[in-house]
Design a protein around this motif. Sequence first.
Motif: not given
Length: 128
Positions: A26-51
């Motif tokens: 389960g954790v491995e599948q979740t990590i695969k969803i978040l894999e990618g150089r930019w995905k976490l950075l995109i997430l952190f820019h969108l956290f807090g309900g930002k559009l």
Amino acid sequence: MTSTHEKVGYLPAGKEPYTPVSAAEGVEQTIKILEGRWKLLILFHLFGGKLLRFSELERAISTISQKMLIQQLRQMEADGIVRRIVHHQVPPKVEYGLTDWGQALCPALDALLKWAAQRDDLIGPQQD
């Protein structure tokens, strides 16, 4: 009652207890969803309900190419983390935000960040 961590003392209704194998998968599948150089950075820019519009994301992450930003956003949208909101107007306006499920990642990533910070406290800064 089996759990993946001693502090977790409950199981969601209808869920079987995790085994070490199912928890790891389960954790491995979740990590695969978040894999990618930019995905976490995109997430952190969108956290807090930002559009944010595509161009705002592009400016916020200045080192990402347009092609890569489009690719990462499409993957995150397909995975149910990001939603694409199209405003039918002239000129067209498209905004990106997190789904409720994507927003729910915030506490988990915050916990990972705190866990990583403990490393320096426990073993000191890593030497190269």
